[in-house]
Design a protein around this motif. Structure first.
Motif: not given
Ligand SMILES: [Mg+2]
Ligand SMILES: Nc1ncnc2c1ncn2[C@@H]1O[C@H](COP(=O)(O)OP(=O)(O)OP(=O)(O)O)[C@@H](O)[C@H]1O
Length: 226
Positions: A169-170, A48
């Motif tokens: 991000d995910e 991240s």
């Molecule tokens: Mg992360």
């Protein structure tokens, strides 16, 4: 051909002294235009942190980042947000929609920042919502939408400025199987139409959609699987 992302010797240190956390430790990464990259790695490995820097949401402690050929090293906050608005679409795991306003207004927001006029804003936001299959939900607020629909609104918001790169991000981390499939289908179509996609995931079947997987270990790129 200029790579769309060029990162060299990227370092990120949070805090200072005894409690300093070295989140990135000299990371190199090059992404060509039109690639679809999956970033994988253990929790806390720096994924991240890397994506936030690529998205101009944060700056590195050392190293260089060239975005679409532009060296961002000496950019001040304001120049970075301008660049972000022009080049980047960012999708978060937790959607990050503005709660008390409609899907349409959420999607229009980046165009408000870019100074686009009202009529054009609305037309472009509706087109982006159509792209993610949500034309019939444009007047709904986030709490009137399912998780998968909220994420599709967030993707429409990321796309409305026609960014060169979509970073996520995910993006399927909070979604059930069906919604994940829909969201991944959208990223597939975006990539097929030439857009560069970089997403973080913990799941092999999500990474299988990408053309290349990059593994981050302890703040560096470990190995590249084709
Ligand atoms: Mg992360
Ligand atoms: N704002 C912050 N302040 C201090 N430390 C931070 C901050 N953000 C991240 N870190 C630390 O930096 C390291 C890398 O964090 P990062 O969020 O990039 O990991 P990640 O690979 O995305 O993990 P996950 O898979 O759990 O999301 C971790 O040790 C984390 O605790």
């Amino acid at each position: 051909m200029t790579p769309v992302i060029e990162v060299e010797g990227l370092r990120k240190v949070y805090g200072a002294g005894d409690t300093a956390v070295h989140a990135l430790r000299g990371l190199d990464l090059t992404v060509q235009r039109g690639e679809y990259i999956a970033i994988m790695g253990a929790s806390g490995s720096g994924k991240s942190t890397l994506l936030n820097i690529l998205g101009c949401l944060d700056v590195p402690s050392a190293g260089t980042y060239r975005l679409d050929g532009i060296d961002t090293s000496d950019f001040a906050e304001q120049q970075l947000s301008l660049l972000r608005n022009r080049k980047i679409g960012f999708v978060f795991q937790s959607f990050n929609l503005v709660p008390r306003t409609t899907a349409l207004a959420n999607v229009e927001l980046p165009l408000v920042y870019a100074g686009v006029r009202r009529a054009e804003r609305k037309a472009r936001a509706l087109a982006a919502l159509e792209l993610v299959g949500l034309t019939d939900r444009s007047t709904h607020r986030p709490n009137e939408l399912s998780g998968g629909q909220q994420q599709r609104v967030a993707i429409a918001r990321a796309l409305v400025t026609s960014p060169a790169i979509v970073l996520a991000d995910e993006p399927t981390g909070n979604l059930d199987t069906d919604s994940s499939r829909e969201v991944l289908g959208i990223f597939d179509r975006l990539n097929a139409s030439g857009r560069t996609v970089v997403l973080i995931t913990h799941e092999d079947d999500v990474a299988a959609h990408a053309t290349r997987t990059v593994r981050v270990v302890d703040g560096r790129v470990a190995g590249v699987l084709v």
